[in-house]
Structure formats: structure tokens, C-alpha cells
Design an enzyme around this catalytic site. Structure first.
Site, PDB file in Angstrom:
ATOM      1  N   GLY A 167       0.824  -1.199   0.000  1.00 51.98           N
ATOM      2  CA  GLY A 167       0.000   0.000   0.000  1.00 51.98           C
ATOM      3  C   GLY A 167       0.857   1.247   0.000  1.00 51.98           C
ATOM      4  O   GLY A 167       0.668   2.136  -0.836  1.00 51.98           O
ATOM      5  N   TYR A 168       1.812   1.309   0.910  1.00 48.59           N
ATOM      6  CA  TYR A 168       2.719   2.464   0.966  1.00 48.59           C
ATOM      7  C   TYR A 168       3.592   2.509  -0.282  1.00 48.59           C
ATOM      8  O   TYR A 168       3.698   3.552  -0.939  1.00 48.59           O
ATOM      9  CB  TYR A 168       3.574   2.377   2.223  1.00 48.59           C
ATOM     10  CG  TYR A 168       4.568   3.513   2.376  1.00 48.59           C
ATOM     11  CD1 TYR A 168       4.129   4.818   2.602  1.00 48.59           C
ATOM     12  CD2 TYR A 168       5.940   3.280   2.321  1.00 48.59           C
ATOM     13  CE1 TYR A 168       5.031   5.859   2.751  1.00 48.59           C
ATOM     14  CE2 TYR A 168       6.850   4.310   2.473  1.00 48.59           C
ATOM     15  CZ  TYR A 168       6.393   5.606   2.685  1.00 48.59           C
ATOM     16  OH  TYR A 168       7.292   6.631   2.824  1.00 48.59           O
ATOM     17  N   ARG A 169       4.220   1.376  -0.623  1.00 47.57           N
ATOM     18  CA  ARG A 169       5.063   1.336  -1.821  1.00 47.57           C
ATOM     19  C   ARG A 169       4.248   1.711  -3.063  1.00 47.57           C
ATOM     20  O   ARG A 169       4.673   2.533  -3.883  1.00 47.57           O
ATOM     21  CB  ARG A 169       5.646  -0.065  -2.015  1.00 47.57           C
ATOM     22  CG  ARG A 169       6.782  -0.452  -1.078  1.00 47.57           C
ATOM     23  CD  ARG A 169       7.371  -1.783  -1.530  1.00 47.57           C
ATOM     24  NE  ARG A 169       8.382  -2.309  -0.639  1.00 47.57           N
ATOM     25  CZ  ARG A 169       9.681  -1.987  -0.690  1.00 47.57           C
ATOM     26  NH1 ARG A 169      10.108  -1.101  -1.576  1.00 47.57           N
ATOM     27  NH2 ARG A 169      10.536  -2.546   0.153  1.00 47.57           N
TER      28      ARG A 169
END
Length: 248
Positions: A167-169
Site C-alpha cells: 500500500g505504501y510502496r
């Protein structure tokens, strides 16, 4: 730069940008420091209390009803000079794996890390174009006009060798694409657009074992920003001097 707006300015890297810009020479006419809850941002309010050029704004990247009043406040203060720099710094982090990350978290991450910067940039584009148009600087750079998106090495597809941080990446990879896309659309206006990695910084997001302090990270980024030119628009840069391009 004469005027700059920073999101997520109540703590961490955003707050440190405000601190350093407030005392920078030449001093910016306005440093607009935005956050979700200005009344609770005591450290930010303390900076504003001692630097008249720092203006604290209520701005929640997830709440578009806060955009209009923020744009109006900035416009009334800068007038025909417009806004020179929008620094999209607000963001959230995830340590989940692709196997465990849930829909609600993914939605929240993308809303803050991608949709927020895109929609906020749309809202401030008229002021950024005004700033570029009325600038005496005719070449790409921070003194004419820029959108700086704070990204991360975790958003690099080419450099991902460990997985995780689901999600962050993906959100930061999408933010990098937004930077590239916007850079092409604003090339005729000579407004520079950049994805900037701050490094691994000891904030609430980076954690206490990070290799850089907010002070050193921001100091180096401000030095780096002063070197930017047309060749850097649409790029993804490491926090490294001399300038070093990261891989998308």
C-alpha cells in the site's frame, strides 16, 4: 522562492521545513504551514508566533471542503504575485505485507498519499500559474514555480528487493507517476515538478533508528532545491548532493 505552501506541517519533516524556511535568507515573504488541526499544533504555532511570515492554515488533504478556504486565504495574502511552491509533504505509512493489508488501510493510504496531493495541486494550480507568470525568473526553478512531492525509495519499482510495506510502496509509485505526468502538462508554464526522497529520517514515521535527523534531511533538501533546473523536472531525486537521480 518568495512564497511556499507545505502540507503536513505540524510535525516531522513538514515542521522542520517551516522552521528552516522561516529563518532562511533571503526570507520568503510567506511560508504557509498547513495541517489538519492548527489549534493542537503547538510546536508549529510556536514557530508562527516568532516569525510573522509563517501563516498557519487549516488544511486536511482528505477533506476537500478545507481546500477552498485555504486557497482563498493564500490568494488574499499573495495577491498578483501568486504562489511559487507547493510542497506536498503530508503522508502515511504501512508495514503490512501484500498478504495481510486490508481494503480500509489501502483506501486510506491512497487517499492521503496520492489522491490528496493530486486534488490539492489542482486547487492551487491557478495560484502557481499566477506565481510563474509574474515571476522575473524565466527559467525552471524554485524561484519561478514548483510542485514538490515528497516521495521515498520505497516507491521505486526498480529498487524493490525486499517486498513488504504494501500500500505504501504502491501509493508512492503512483505519486511518482503523478509527478512525471504533471511535469509534462506544466512544461509550457515552466513550472518544475519533482518527486523528492528525504532519506530515512527519524520521525514518527521513520522511527528512532533512522539514519538522518529531520534537521539534516531538510537542510540538504533545501540546498538541493536551489540547484534544480529544467533537466530535473519530472524526475525522482535522492536526498544527495551532488544531485543523484533515483530509479523509478
Amino acid at each position: 522562492m518568495k512564497t511556499i505552501l507545505i502540507t503536513g506541517a505540524s510535525r516531522g519533516i513538514g515542521l522542520e521545513f517551516v522552521r528552516q524556511l522561516a529563518r532562511r535568507k533571503p526570507t520568503p515573504a510567506f511560508v504557509f504551514a498547513s495541517c489538519r488541526s492548527p489549534d493542537g499544533a503547538k510546536d508549529l504555532q510556536a514557530v508562527a508566533a516568532t516569525h510573522t511570515n509563517v501563516k498557519v492554515l487549516e488544511l486536511d488533504v482528505q477533506n476537500e471542503s478545507t481546500y477552498g478556504p485555504a486557497v482563498e486565504t493564500v490568494s488574499n495574502l499573495v495577491g498578483e504575485a501568486g504562489l511559487n511552491v507547493l510542497l506536498n509533504n503530508a503522508g502515511i505509512y504501512s508495514t503490512e505485507s501484500c498478504e495481510t493489508v486490508g481494503r480500509d488501510l489501502l483506501t486510506n493510504i491512497f487517499d492521503i498519499n496520492v489522491i490528496g496531493p493530486m486534488r490539492l495541486t489542482q486547487a492551487f494550480l491557478p495560484l502557481l500559474r499566477r506565481g510563474a507568470l509574474h515571476s522575473r525568473v524565466e527559467s525552471f526553478g524554485m524561484d519561478r514555480g514548483a510542485v514538490i512531492n515528497i516521495s521515498t525509495g520505497f516507491g521505486s519499482i526498480a529498487a524493490n528487493q525486499s517486498g513488504g510495506h504494501a500500500g505504501y510502496r504502491e501509493s508512492k509509485a503512483a505519486l511518482n507517476m503523478f509527478s512525471k505526468n504533471l511535469s509534462l502538462e506544466l512544461k509550457a508554464d515552466k513550472i518544475l515538478v519533482l518527486s523528492q526522497c528525504p532519506g530515512w529520517v527519524s520521525t514518527s514515521m521513520g522511527g528512532p533508528t533512522a539514519t538522518r535527523t529531520p534537521e539534516s534531511s531538510v537542510s540538504d533538501m533545501l540546498q538541493l532545491f536551489s540547484m534544480l533546473s529544467e533537466e530535473h523536472t519530472g524526475c525522482f531525486l535522492a536526498n544527495h548532493i551532488p544531485l543523484k537521480f533515483n530509479q523509478f
